[in-house]
Design a protein around this motif. Sequence first.
Motif, short mmCIF file in Angstrom:
data_model
loop_
_atom_site.label_atom_id
_atom_site.label_comp_id
_atom_site.label_asym_id
_atom_site.label_seq_id
_atom_site.Cartn_x
_atom_site.Cartn_y
_atom_site.Cartn_z
N PHE A 229 0.84 -1.19 0.00
CA PHE A 229 0.00 0.00 0.00
C PHE A 229 0.88 1.24 0.00
CE2 PHE A 229 -4.18 -1.67 0.52
CZ PHE A 229 -4.05 -2.85 1.24
N THR A 230 0.29 2.37 -0.37
CA THR A 230 1.05 3.61 -0.36
C THR A 230 1.02 4.29 1.00
OG1 THR A 230 -0.90 4.77 -1.15
CG2 THR A 230 0.66 4.04 -2.81
N ASP A 231 0.13 3.85 1.88
CA ASP A 231 -0.05 4.54 3.15
C ASP A 231 0.47 3.73 4.33
OD1 ASP A 231 -3.63 3.79 3.47
OD2 ASP A 231 -1.88 2.55 3.08
N ASN A 232 1.47 2.90 4.08
CA ASN A 232 2.14 2.14 5.14
C ASN A 232 1.26 1.09 5.82
OD1 ASN A 232 4.60 3.50 4.80
ND2 ASN A 232 3.85 5.20 6.03
N LYS A 233 0.09 0.81 5.28
CA LYS A 233 -0.69 -0.29 5.83
C LYS A 233 0.02 -1.60 5.49
CE LYS A 233 -5.27 1.82 5.53
NZ LYS A 233 -6.60 1.76 4.86
N ARG A 234 -0.21 -2.58 6.34
CA ARG A 234 0.42 -3.87 6.11
C ARG A 234 -0.59 -4.81 5.44
NH1 ARG A 234 2.57 -7.86 10.85
NH2 ARG A 234 0.38 -8.46 10.88
N PRO A 235 -0.33 -5.17 4.21
CA PRO A 235 -1.28 -6.07 3.53
C PRO A 235 -1.22 -7.47 4.13
CG PRO A 235 0.66 -5.75 2.17
CD PRO A 235 0.81 -4.83 3.33
N GLU A 236 -2.37 -8.11 4.21
CA GLU A 236 -2.45 -9.48 4.72
C GLU A 236 -3.41 -10.28 3.88
OE1 GLU A 236 -2.10 -8.22 9.45
OE2 GLU A 236 -3.02 -10.10 8.88
N HIS A 237 -3.08 -11.56 3.69
CA HIS A 237 -3.95 -12.45 2.93
C HIS A 237 -3.59 -13.88 3.25
CE1 HIS A 237 -6.66 -13.67 -0.19
NE2 HIS A 237 -5.71 -14.31 -0.84
N GLN A 238 -4.57 -14.68 3.58
CA GLN A 238 -4.38 -16.10 3.86
C GLN A 238 -3.32 -16.33 4.92
OE1 GLN A 238 -3.56 -17.88 0.03
NE2 GLN A 238 -5.67 -17.70 -0.65
N GLY A 239 -3.25 -15.42 5.89
CA GLY A 239 -2.27 -15.56 6.97
C GLY A 239 -0.91 -14.99 6.66
N PHE A 240 -0.68 -14.65 5.38
CA PHE A 240 0.59 -14.05 4.99
C PHE A 240 0.52 -12.53 5.14
CE2 PHE A 240 3.11 -17.44 3.22
CZ PHE A 240 2.18 -18.40 2.86
N HIS A 241 1.64 -11.94 5.46
CA HIS A 241 1.72 -10.48 5.50
C HIS A 241 3.10 -10.04 5.07
CE1 HIS A 241 4.01 -10.42 9.32
NE2 HIS A 241 3.26 -11.46 9.63
N ALA A 242 3.19 -8.80 4.66
CA ALA A 242 4.48 -8.23 4.24
C ALA A 242 4.45 -6.74 4.51
CB ALA A 242 4.73 -8.50 2.76
N THR A 243 5.58 -6.22 4.91
CA THR A 243 5.68 -4.79 5.19
C THR A 243 6.72 -4.18 4.28
OG1 THR A 243 5.09 -5.17 7.50
CG2 THR A 243 6.12 -3.06 6.95
N LEU A 244 6.33 -3.11 3.62
CA LEU A 244 7.26 -2.41 2.75
C LEU A 244 8.13 -1.48 3.58
CD1 LEU A 244 8.23 -1.72 -0.12
CD2 LEU A 244 6.44 0.04 -0.19
N HIS A 245 9.41 -1.72 3.57
CA HIS A 245 10.36 -0.86 4.27
C HIS A 245 11.20 -0.14 3.22
CE1 HIS A 245 9.55 -2.25 8.33
NE2 HIS A 245 9.55 -3.49 7.90
#
Lengths: 115, 111
Positions: free
Chosen positions: B51-67
């Motif tokens: 996301f562009t607003d620092n939200k952490r996307p999640e799906h099917q238990g997976f997540h990723a953070t853009l640093h």
Amino acid sequence: GALVYQYPRRTICKSGTSMRMECQAVGFQATSVAWYRQSPQKTFELIALSTVNSAIKYEQNFTQEKFPISHPNLSFSSMTVLNAYLEDRGLYLCGARGQENTEVFFGKGTRLTVV
Amino acid sequence: GDSVTQTEGLVTLTEGLPVMLNCTYQSTYSPFLFWYVQHLNEAPKLLLKSFTDNKRPEHQGFHATLHKSSSSFHLQKSSAQLSDSALYYCALSYSNNRIFFGDGTQLVVKP
């Protein structure tokens, strides 16, 4: 939902001959279509990117003369592999998207075997 | 130039253990980052998008953070399932619609 169909799923052609593969977008308008080749090592090579109202852009090592692409409307694209040789073997994937920076929907690919 | 690096070609772990697949990138501009998953004989499918607003996307238990500071978008899951076994691709995209894929990481989850 949005789906992308590719056909044929598998094809075998003789060395030096050509084969055409097709990509059909269903449920959305494919303003952008990218053709990839997935190597046996599973890496993706971008062949070319076709965007409506823009010229088709080929990546380095891929040319229009070898991989001519047609993108006549917002639901269909085709690519031909001309004069196929052993190094052209692989899984050819079509990835289509509607708007910028949205999800790319992939087909299951056309597996090309050259004998 | 623009590129995506996935350092692990193969990750093997036991069911129930946490998953972390690495992804770093080099880019000229601020890109969007994606994770795609490809199961055997299936088409690659979108798993996550940054996301562009620092939200952490999640799906099917997976997540990723853009640093952005470390140019990373690592994929994580707290507990691996057998059905998670697949090829995972990190990808980078700009508004010009070009997408760069990493070389992929094969995840094998064993009982």
